[in-house]
Design a protein around this motif. Structure first.
Motif, PDB file in Angstrom:
ATOM      1  N   ASN A  77      84.410  44.021 -22.663  1.00 40.44           N
ATOM      2  CA  ASN A  77      85.040  42.725 -22.434  1.00 40.44           C
ATOM      3  C   ASN A  77      84.761  41.762 -23.584  1.00 40.44           C
ATOM      4  OD1 ASN A  77      86.277  43.173 -19.869  1.00 40.44           O
ATOM      5  ND2 ASN A  77      84.270  43.108 -18.915  1.00 40.44           N
ATOM      6  N   GLY A 119      95.199  40.399 -22.008  1.00 41.44           N
ATOM      7  CA  GLY A 119      94.196  40.262 -20.962  1.00 41.44           C
ATOM      8  C   GLY A 119      92.906  39.609 -21.400  1.00 41.44           C
ATOM      9  N   GLU A 122      91.380  37.791 -18.514  1.00 40.06           N
ATOM     10  CA  GLU A 122      90.817  38.732 -17.556  1.00 40.06           C
ATOM     11  C   GLU A 122      89.469  39.260 -18.041  1.00 40.06           C
ATOM     12  OE1 GLU A 122      93.873  38.497 -18.388  1.00 40.06           O
ATOM     13  OE2 GLU A 122      95.049  38.384 -16.534  1.00 40.06           O
ATOM     14  N   SER A 125      86.929  36.622 -17.473  1.00 37.49           N
ATOM     15  CA  SER A 125      86.563  36.537 -16.067  1.00 37.49           C
ATOM     16  C   SER A 125      85.579  37.631 -15.683  1.00 37.49           C
ATOM     17  CB  SER A 125      87.824  36.631 -15.198  1.00 37.49           C
ATOM     18  OG  SER A 125      87.502  36.517 -13.827  1.00 37.49           O
ATOM     19  N   GLU A 126      85.825  38.856 -16.152  1.00 40.45           N
ATOM     20  CA  GLU A 126      84.926  39.961 -15.841  1.00 40.45           C
ATOM     21  C   GLU A 126      83.568  39.777 -16.517  1.00 40.45           C
ATOM     22  OE1 GLU A 126      86.764  43.664 -16.737  1.00 40.45           O
ATOM     23  OE2 GLU A 126      88.532  43.277 -15.502  1.00 40.45           O
ATOM     24  N   GLN A 160      87.148  30.318 -16.642  1.00 43.17           N
ATOM     25  CA  GLN A 160      87.445  30.748 -15.278  1.00 43.17           C
ATOM     26  C   GLN A 160      88.274  29.694 -14.534  1.00 43.17           C
ATOM     27  OE1 GLN A 160      86.911  33.626 -14.057  1.00 43.17           O
ATOM     28  NE2 GLN A 160      87.409  33.301 -11.903  1.00 43.17           N
ATOM     29  N   LEU A 163      91.794  29.936 -15.564  1.00 45.60           N
ATOM     30  CA  LEU A 163      92.425  31.080 -14.926  1.00 45.60           C
ATOM     31  C   LEU A 163      92.840  30.746 -13.503  1.00 45.60           C
ATOM     32  CD1 LEU A 163      93.112  34.045 -15.552  1.00 45.60           C
ATOM     33  CD2 LEU A 163      90.941  34.683 -14.508  1.00 45.60           C
TER      34      LEU A 163
END
Length: 327
Positions: A77, A119, A122, A125-126, A160, A163
Motif C-alpha cells: 500500500n 486506487g 484505497e 485507507s488500508e 480517510q 474518502l
C-alpha cells in the motif's frame, strides 16, 4: 443522610466524572471535521507527505514486528501511495476538489511508478487501518516519535475523511439523479411506457441502473399524443399523433428547473419518430386513412414535429398527460 454516606456518594460521583473524562476527550478528538476545515487541511497535505511518513513508519523494525503478517500488505500500500507522478498533489487535488499542481501540469515528473496508480485512496485507507490499529499505534509513536506520529495520524485521517466525503457525495449524486428521473419534473409515463421501461431497466444494456452511477439517463417513449397543434391556411388545428423514441434525462446540476426557467434548463430532452393521420383533429387514430410519419424532438416539455406532405407539416405540442397512465 449521614456524613459518611454523603462522603461515599461524593467520592463515587468524583470517580465517575474522572473515569468519564477520557471518553469525552476521545469523543471530541474523533469528531469528524466540517467540510471547510477538512478541505483546508487537505489543501495543506500532499501525497508526498503521506509517502514520507509511511516510509518512516515502515522503516522502523519495531513497527514491522508489530504489523507481523500485515507488513507485506502495508509495504504494498505504501508503494501505491509513493507514486512520484502524484507526490506533488495535495490530498484535495487527488480527490478532484482542487486543481492539479503546477509541477504536474509542467510534467516535471513523468516517469510514473511500477505500481499501478489506480486506487491510491484505497491504499491509503488500508494503510491507515494497519498502522492506526490499537496494537500498532503506540509502537509507531514510540518508533518514529510523537511529532511524526501526530503528522502521520493527521494525514491518514484527512485522507480517510476525504474518502468518506467522496462516498457521501456520490450517494447524494445518485439520489439526485433518481429524483430528476422519477421526481416531479420528470415526464409522466403511460401504462405501456411503464411496462417497457421496467423491462428495459432489467434486461436492456444502457437502460440498467449501476451501483456507482445510479439510474440510466435513457427512457423509452411509446405514447399517443392528441395534443399537437398545426397551422392550415393560417388557422390552428389539433393533431393526434403517435410517438416512438428515446427520452434522455439531463442530470447536470443546472438542469431540472421549474416554471419559466424550466423552458431553458429542463429535466430531459427526447427524439424519435412521429406518425399522424392525414386527417387533423383531436383524438384521431394516428393510422386512420393515409398515415404519414416524420420525426419529432423535444426540449423538456416543448415538442416540435415535422411530417412532410400532410396538411400542416409542422407540429407543436407540450408534454402533458390528461388521463393518468393513458395519454
Amino acid at each position: 443522610m449521614t456524613r459518611v454516606h454523603a462522603g461515599r456518594v461524593t467520592l463515587a460521583f468524583a470517580l465517575a466524572l474522572v473515569s468519564a473524562t477520557p471518553a469525552v476527550v476521545y469523543a471530541q478528538a474523533v469528531t469528524p471535521p466540517t467540510d471547510s476545515v477538512l478541505m483546508k487541511r487537505a489543501d495543506s497535505l500532499t501525497v508526498g507527505d503521506y509517502c514520507r511518513l509511511a516510509q518512516q513508519a515502515l522503516g522502523a523494525p519495531a513497527v514491522i514486528a508489530a504489523l507481523d503478517s500485515d507488513s507485506t500488505d502495508a509495504r504494498s500500500n505504501a508503494a501505491v501511495i509513493c507514486d512520484p507522478l502524484l507526490s506533488s498533489f495535495s490530498l484535495s487535488a487527488l480527490a478532484g476538489r482542487a486543481p492539479a499542481p503546477l509541477a504536474a501540469i509542467a510534467r516535471i515528473n513523468t516517469d510514473g511508478s511500477a505500481v499501478a496508480r489506480k486506487g491510491v485512496f484505497e491504499a491509503m485507507s488500508e494503510f491507515r487501518a494497519m498502522v492506526r490499529g490499537p496494537s500498532v499505534r503506540p509502537v509507531v509513536q514510540t518508533a518514529i516519535g510523537t511529532e511524526a506520529s501526530q503528522q502521520l495520524a493527521s494525514v491518514a485521517e484527512t485522507a480517510q475523511s476525504l474518502l468518506v466525503v467522496a462516498g457521501r457525495d456520490r450517494a447524494l449524486v445518485r439520489l439526485a439523479k433518481y429524483e430528476r428521473k422519477l421526481g416531479p419534473t420528470s415526464a409522466k409515463l403511460n401504462g405501456p411506457e411503464v411496462l417497457l421501461n421496467y423491462v428495459a431497466q432489467l434486461w436492456v444494456p444502457g437502460f440498467k441502473a449501476t451501483p456507482l452511477g445510479g439510474p440510466s439517463p435513457l427512457e423509452l417513449v411509446a405514447s399517443y399524443a392528441p395534443g399537437y397543434v398545426t397551422s392550415v391556411d393560417g388557422r390552428p388545428q389539433a393533431v393526434s399523433a403517435s410517438e416512438f423514441g428515446i427520452r434522455y434525462y439531463l442530470f447536470g446540476e443546472r438542469f431540472g428547473q421549474t416554471g419559466y426557467r424550466g423552458l431553458l434548463l429542463p429535466s430531459y430532452r427526447s427524439a424519435g419518430v412521429i406518425t399522424a393521420s392525414s386527417r387533423n383533429g383531436a383524438l384521431v387514430w394516428p393510422w386512420e386513412g393515409r398515415d404519414r410519419s416524420g420525426a419529432y424532438v423535444s426540449w423538456g416539455a416543448i415538442k416540435v414535429g415535422y411530417i412532410k406532405g400532410r396538411q400542416g407539416e409542422w407540429l407543436l405540442s407540450k408534454q402533458f398527460q390528461a388521463v393518468p397512465f393513458v395519454f
